[in-house]
Design an enzyme around this catalytic site. Structure first.
Site, mmCIF file in Angstrom:
data_model
loop_
_atom_site.group_PDB
_atom_site.id
_atom_site.type_symbol
_atom_site.label_atom_id
_atom_site.label_comp_id
_atom_site.label_asym_id
_atom_site.label_seq_id
_atom_site.Cartn_x
_atom_site.Cartn_y
_atom_site.Cartn_z
ATOM 1 N N TYR A 188 0.833 -1.200 0.000
ATOM 2 C CA TYR A 188 0.000 0.000 0.000
ATOM 3 C C TYR A 188 0.868 1.250 0.000
ATOM 4 O O TYR A 188 0.577 2.236 -0.686
ATOM 5 C CB TYR A 188 -0.926 -0.009 1.222
ATOM 6 N N ASN A 240 -11.818 -1.804 -6.093
ATOM 7 C CA ASN A 240 -11.525 -2.141 -7.484
ATOM 8 C C ASN A 240 -12.634 -3.021 -8.073
ATOM 9 O O ASN A 240 -12.882 -4.115 -7.574
ATOM 10 C CB ASN A 240 -10.178 -2.871 -7.559
ATOM 11 N N CYS A 246 -5.359 -6.104 -8.062
ATOM 12 C CA CYS A 246 -5.318 -5.658 -6.672
ATOM 13 C C CYS A 246 -4.883 -6.779 -5.732
ATOM 14 O O CYS A 246 -4.463 -6.507 -4.602
ATOM 15 C CB CYS A 246 -6.669 -5.094 -6.250
ATOM 16 N N HIS A 247 -4.941 -8.033 -6.192
ATOM 17 C CA HIS A 247 -4.508 -9.145 -5.340
ATOM 18 C C HIS A 247 -2.995 -9.138 -5.124
ATOM 19 O O HIS A 247 -2.498 -9.837 -4.245
ATOM 20 C CB HIS A 247 -4.934 -10.484 -5.957
ATOM 21 N N GLU A 296 0.206 -17.731 -9.472
ATOM 22 C CA GLU A 296 1.122 -16.935 -10.294
ATOM 23 C C GLU A 296 2.573 -17.264 -9.972
ATOM 24 O O GLU A 296 3.413 -17.374 -10.872
ATOM 25 C CB GLU A 296 0.851 -15.436 -10.068
#
Length: 291
Positions: free
Chosen positions: A222, A245, A253-254, A280
């Site tokens: 953040y 979002n 945003c993850h 990912e």
């Protein structure tokens, strides 16, 4: 037209999500295969096969991507990437990403009209992270939202969207939204530019635009996002904007963690956030193994 991702994969995710939620609750204990299998009611053999089919790696290797130390390591890499982007502009990977995803914010007048003169085509599609509701206008994609299983959850999701776009016309058109599916998932090959049309405040639009600079396999914080938009002391408002979002996956945003490396919250559930990050990371590891 049905999604290219089968309903079987969605069911797989629902089972895997239960295991990932258990991992989150017991992450410091490093649960083993037997414990995870018992939690979802499968034998260790069948659970291992299920998990590998979904993630491409074993549960043990997947958990290794989700430890606090790994999260901190990723966070340091993401912070470095974000700082570099402030100096030289977007990185090569991010610039390539932005060539295929562009974001348009509504003008103040359009914002005030609450989506009047817009037709929103929508469809529900199965993916490996659950079911998604895709919303698309003639000017771009205005929503990608995860939806929990069941007709009631779908109706509630549509009711919330209609409340956000009260003056827009809605048309059920899964063929139109299916076009988005081939480019929706992390790591998917981009075939054509994707245009997003978002209704938000100027601050929110700036935050969502900054999220596009975080490539797959990296994370940020953040604080780093706040610095990137010139609002270094605005970590909490940044967190609120990230939580609002409306376009999952395409606006990643993850990939934003707390400054401590902890996962933090996620609009569509912390277990799903863990699944996305782990998927990912494991995908990146598999690509490195091949190269």
């Amino acid at each position: 037209m049905e999604s290219t991702v089968s309903q079987e994969q969605t069911t797989d995710y629902q089972r895997v999500a239960r295991a990932i939620a258990y991992i989150q609750q017991h992450r410091f204990e490093q649960p083993n295969l037997d414990q995870l299998a018992a939690h979802v009611g499968l034998s260790p053999y069948h659970f291992q096969r299920l998990f590998v089919r979904w993630a491409g790696v074993t549960p043990k290797r997947f958990i290794s991507f989700l430890t606090v130390e790994h999260a901190k390591s990723l966070l340091r890499q993401g912070d470095s990437l974000m700082n570099a982007s402030l100096t030289v502009g977007l990185s090569g990977t991010s610039r390539l990403h932005d060539q295929f995803i562009t974001l348009e914010g509504m003008t103040p007048g359009e914002y005030k009209r609450l989506g009047a003169d817009l037709t929103i085509r929508y469809g529900f599609h199965a993916c490996q992270f659950g079911e998604v509701l895709i919303l698309k206008t003639q000017r771009g994609i205005c929503g990608v939202r995860f939806v929990e299983p069941g007709l009631a959850a779908k109706e509630q999701a549509l009711m919330m969207v209609r409340a956000e776009w009260p003056l827009s016309e809605f048309e059920y058109d899964p063929e139109a939204t299916q076009e988005v599916m081939t480019q929706l998932f992390p790591g998917a090959e981009a075939h054509a530019p994707l245009q997003l049309l978002l209704r938000g405040t100027q601050f929110q639009i700036k935050v969502w635009q900054a999220l596009l600079s975080i490539p797959e396999g990296s994370v940020s914080s953040y604080q780093a996002i706040a610095r990137s938009i010139g609002q270094e002391k605005a970590s909490r408002p940044v967190g609120s904007a990230i939580g609002a979002n409306p376009v999952a996956l395409l606006i990643p945003c993850h990939r934003v963690l707390r400054g401590t490396g902890e996962l933090g919250g996620y609009r569509w559930g912390v277990a799903r956030k863990m699944a996305l990050l782990g998927w990912e990371a494991s995908r990146g590891a598999r690509m490195q193994d091949v190269s």
